[in-house]
Write an enzyme that holds these catalytic residues in place. Structure first.
Site, PDB file in Angstrom:
ATOM      1  CD  GLU A  38      -2.966  -0.704  -0.105  1.00 20.14           C
ATOM      2  OE1 GLU A  38      -3.205   0.471  -0.433  1.00 20.14           O
ATOM      3  OE2 GLU A  38      -3.392  -1.674  -0.744  1.00 20.14           O
ATOM      4  CB  CYS A 202     -18.546   3.704 -19.667  1.00 17.77           C
ATOM      5  SG  CYS A 202     -17.775   5.207 -19.044  1.00 17.77           S
ATOM      6  CB  CYS A 205     -18.228   0.401 -15.739  1.00 16.90           C
ATOM      7  SG  CYS A 205     -18.390   1.031 -14.060  1.00 16.90           S
ATOM      8  CB  CYS A 211     -22.090   5.756 -14.031  1.00 18.36           C
ATOM      9  SG  CYS A 211     -20.825   7.026 -14.033  1.00 18.36           S
TER      10      CYS A 211
HETATM   11  S1  SF4 Z   1     -17.912   4.619 -12.970  1.00 16.95           S
HETATM   12 FE1  SF4 Z   1     -19.011   5.685 -14.581  1.00 16.95          FE
HETATM   13  S2  SF4 Z   1     -17.430   6.829 -15.670  1.00 16.95           S
HETATM   14 FE2  SF4 Z   1     -16.398   5.251 -14.461  1.00 16.95          FE
HETATM   15  S3  SF4 Z   1     -16.162   3.532 -15.855  1.00 16.95           S
HETATM   16 FE3  SF4 Z   1     -18.042   3.228 -14.694  1.00 16.95          FE
HETATM   17  S4  SF4 Z   1     -19.637   4.062 -16.006  1.00 16.95           S
HETATM   18 FE4  SF4 Z   1     -17.708   4.871 -16.732  1.00 16.95          FE
END
Ligand code: SF4
Length: 349
Positions: A38, A202, A205, A211
């Site tokens: 860390e 994205c 994700c 998001c």
């Molecule tokens: S948190 Fe939002 S901006 Fe980040 S990768 Fe995921 S969808 Fe994209």
């Protein structure tokens, strides 16, 4: 905005399925190894850290070995990782763990945070990985993820936004302590592999459908950058007094802006000429010039005044020199003044 509980569930599920599992400091609950990784990972990429981590563990297999090592050896093994205060604190921390805690790291984030070089987020990471403590991390990567997922505006380094993010991070923790290692690793993995600083990935994700940054196309705006302090603007008139193809330059006092350099007189042309007993036979305003200093921007307003021949004398004050126009730019003048001189010496430029 996602339901709070679903944030942790989604993240843990994603980490287990798609996160990183083979980093050299994973699959251990040894606080020495986790702490070492860390500290090394602060402001440093994983790929850079891996060989350093291996060399450190070879030289210092446990906290007692590190504590007993000479400082020069620790710094030599650290050389190249940068931020050397980290290495000094690392060494001090190991010595404190041995001297105060009998060679065992404290078993809570609060206890770990008392040690040298261990901030709140690092303490939480070690406690989450090693002891499954329900405590939030919040490093730069995590701030970026939270600002984007929840659409949090404002510079994350500001006290107000930082406080807000810590409060949010605390509410997002998984219910089950057993999930803490995967959850904490998930935040790190998401920030390092998908929600990266540039253009995030994205579609892969786990928060793509909820998001705020993605929904509003604000991935590039969030998190907000550090606001730039307004740079003060100043302006000043420089009187380029020319006689017999020579330019009047005056040496600045040693301290202050352009200390010790030669500069044309500064001020209103009439007052400048009068103070030196000179009379203009021709006067012309030249184009302004802007120059950026570290702490302010200066607009130089040059006025060319041709005066009658002065011979070698004619100066009312010491420190003034009449210098051939062709040589003036090379006579120890600051850069913006050199540009002004070239306006006069090479009017066609
Ligand atoms: S948190 Fe939002 S901006 Fe980040 S990768 Fe995921 S969808 Fe994209």
């Amino acid at each position: 905005m996602p339901q709070e509980q679903s944030f942790a569930e989604r993240l843990v599920g994603w980490q287990r399925a798609a996160g990183r599992h083979d980093l050299p400091w994973q699959r251990t609950r040894d606080p020495y190894r986790v702490w070492l990784s860390e500290i090394m990972l602060q402001q440093t990429q994983v790929a850079t850290v891996i060989p350093y981590y291996a060399r450190f563990l070879e030289a210092f297999p446990d906290v007692a070995a590190l504590a007993a090592a000479p400082a020069e050896q620790v710094l030599a093994l650290w050389a190249g990782l940068g931020y050397y205060a980290r290495a000094r604190n690392l060494h001090r921390c190991a010595q404190q763990v041995v001297a105060v805690h009998g060679g065992f790291f404290p078993k809570t984030a609060a206890g770990l945070a008392e040690l040298p070089g261990i901030g709140r987020s690092t303490a939480a990471a070690v406690a989450a990985f090693c002891y499954a403590e329900r405590t939030a991390i919040l490093d730069g990567n995590v701030k970026r993820v939270l600002c984007r997922v929840f659409g949090i505006d404002g510079f994350p380094g500001s006290t107000a936004v930082d406080r807000k993010l810590w409060a949010l991070a605390e509410t997002l923790l998984p219910e089950a302590a057993d999930d803490m290692p995967a959850y904490t690793q998930g935040l790190m993995d998401l920030g390092a592999t998908l929600c990266t600083r540039g253009l995030p990935h994205c579609p892969a994700c786990p928060f793509a459908d909820v998001c705020v940054a993605r929904r509003d196309g604000r991935q590039r705006e969030l998190p907000a950058p550090k606001p730039r302090a307004a740079v003060p603007e100043r302006e000043s008139t420089f009187v380029l007094i020319v006689a017999d193809n020579r330019l009047l330059l005056e040496r600045r006092p040693p301290a202050g802006l352009w200390g010790g350099l030669l500069v044309p007189p500064e001020g209103e042309p009439e007052a400048v000429l009068a103070a030196r007993g000179l009379l203009a036979v021709d006067r012309r305003e030249l184009p302004f010039l802007k120059h950026a200093f570290t702490h302010f921007r200066l607009t130089l307003k040059p006025v060319l005044c041709r005066v009658a021949s002065q011979g070698k004398a004619g100066l009312a004050e010491p420190g003034g020199e009449w210098i051939e126009l062709e040589r003036a730019a090379e006579a120890g003048v600051p850069t913006p003044i050199r540009k002004l001189i070239s306006l006069v010496a090479n009017p066609a430029d």
